[in-house]
Design a protein around this motif. Sequence first.
Motif, mmCIF file in Angstrom:
data_model
loop_
_atom_site.group_PDB
_atom_site.id
_atom_site.type_symbol
_atom_site.label_atom_id
_atom_site.label_comp_id
_atom_site.label_asym_id
_atom_site.label_seq_id
_atom_site.Cartn_x
_atom_site.Cartn_y
_atom_site.Cartn_z
ATOM 1 N N ASN A 1 0.782 -1.399 -0.381
ATOM 2 C CA ASN A 1 0.131 -0.110 0.200
ATOM 3 C C ASN A 1 0.492 1.340 -0.230
ATOM 4 O O ASN A 1 0.525 2.475 -0.326
ATOM 5 C CB ASN A 1 -1.008 0.158 1.108
ATOM 6 N N THR A 2 2.037 1.265 0.462
ATOM 7 C CA THR A 2 2.500 2.268 0.382
ATOM 8 C C THR A 2 3.477 2.660 -0.755
ATOM 9 O O THR A 2 3.255 3.871 -1.560
ATOM 10 C CB THR A 2 4.664 2.186 1.117
ATOM 11 N N MET B 1 -0.183 6.674 -6.692
ATOM 12 C CA MET B 1 -0.492 8.062 -7.482
ATOM 13 C C MET B 1 -0.060 9.119 -7.147
ATOM 14 O O MET B 1 -0.165 10.311 -7.805
ATOM 15 C CB MET B 1 -1.574 7.389 -5.541
ATOM 16 N N GLY B 2 0.744 9.539 -6.067
ATOM 17 C CA GLY B 2 1.122 10.717 -5.881
ATOM 18 C C GLY B 2 2.412 10.694 -6.836
ATOM 19 O O GLY B 2 2.617 11.781 -7.339
ATOM 20 N N SER C 1 -6.318 1.381 10.172
ATOM 21 C CA SER C 1 -6.507 0.028 9.217
ATOM 22 C C SER C 1 -5.590 0.893 8.701
ATOM 23 O O SER C 1 -5.312 1.802 8.142
ATOM 24 C CB SER C 1 -7.489 0.144 7.792
ATOM 25 N N THR C 2 -4.170 -0.724 8.870
ATOM 26 C CA THR C 2 -2.801 0.010 7.784
ATOM 27 C C THR C 2 -3.418 -0.173 6.219
ATOM 28 O O THR C 2 -2.470 0.994 6.619
ATOM 29 C CB THR C 2 -2.152 -1.328 7.948
ATOM 30 N N PRO C 3 -3.627 -0.410 5.716
ATOM 31 C CA PRO C 3 -3.691 0.233 4.655
ATOM 32 C C PRO C 3 -4.063 2.178 4.496
ATOM 33 O O PRO C 3 -3.510 2.634 3.587
ATOM 34 C CB PRO C 3 -4.710 -0.339 3.483
ATOM 35 N N LYS D 1 1.124 7.641 3.326
ATOM 36 C CA LYS D 1 2.270 8.184 4.029
ATOM 37 C C LYS D 1 3.440 7.997 2.549
ATOM 38 O O LYS D 1 3.938 8.563 1.888
ATOM 39 C CB LYS D 1 3.145 6.606 4.768
ATOM 40 N N GLY D 2 2.904 6.694 1.673
ATOM 41 C CA GLY D 2 3.307 6.693 0.140
ATOM 42 C C GLY D 2 2.660 7.242 -0.511
ATOM 43 O O GLY D 2 3.226 8.452 -1.643
#
Length: 343
Positions: free
Chosen positions: A159-160, A166-167, A190-192, A198-199
């Motif tokens: 997910n990161t 996407m960024g 939730s971790t995602p 962050k990502g």
Amino acid sequence: MMIRGMKMQLSRRTGRLLGAGLTVAAVLAAAACSVEADPGSKSSGAAECGTGKEFSIGMSQANNAEPYRQVMNDDIKRAAKKVKGFSVTVSDAAQDNSKQVSQVEDFITQQVDLLIISPNEATPLTQVVKKAYDGGIPVIVLDRKVDGDAYTAFIGGDNTAIGKAMGEYYATTMLPDGGRVVEISGLAGSTPAAERTKGFADGIKSNPKVKIVESQSGEWLREKGQSVMDTVLKSNPDIDAVYSQNDPMAEGAYLAAKSAGVQDKIKFTGIDGLAIASGGIKAVQQGRLQATYVYPTGGREAVELAKQILVDCKSDVEKDTTLPGELVTKDNAAEVYTKLGGS
């Protein structure tokens, strides 16, 4: 080592009575058993692995309201039907941590042969997952993580990396001249959600003109995404884009913008990229979303791993499996949709 020391003491006491020697030997045997025990191995009360047997699998789902999770459930059920002896029971936690803990407790009481879980939030589900694992039930954590490593295997996307991709798309392609971005994140805890935030922040660093002006949680739900966007447009009417952490929230944000008559002034992106009629890939093709990112459910992979554990008796399965994704824009949407089996 304690056992070795006990054996040395036993050898020095050869003159003691046979009964005492037998007592020490019994202690040795018990100690050896405790040292060799594998906390993740099946308990004696559960079915042993092998072919030609019946196996019960408990699937603890965070919620059934998201289309992504419905597809995940369907993927698991379809894959399980192809494995002789597999039966799957799916529970719906409805985004309630306490309810999901209780449902996993029920699976433990039922002595399911394997547990698959997609946790609603990481920390509140960690202890009950550990309880199942320590009790001898193989546990496959799917999509969302728990704290620590008391589970058999984790299967999910990075997910990161997805957030960063996407960024970077925003920074270099979608908003190369900069812009004001609203982030609609997933469920806090939730971790995602944390990893995609962050990502994305890392991904836009290459273009300082791209700025996040507001970030609110839409809890992964379409109606919540619409409500958040309604509020955002009142305080930030001059925004250029919405980075939504899943497709349903992006669709909800689009509806809110459409209601305000500004949908053509704002670019929307999501994540999930489901190859279904109501999924994100079709939304890209139809022009509501600028882009999405394919985030595989992992359902088929989880069942394949369950087969390796229960039927093939494989004990050295991969601890972490990262599933590949793909950025989807209008340029490749039709191709990706077909490749993923959409109809």
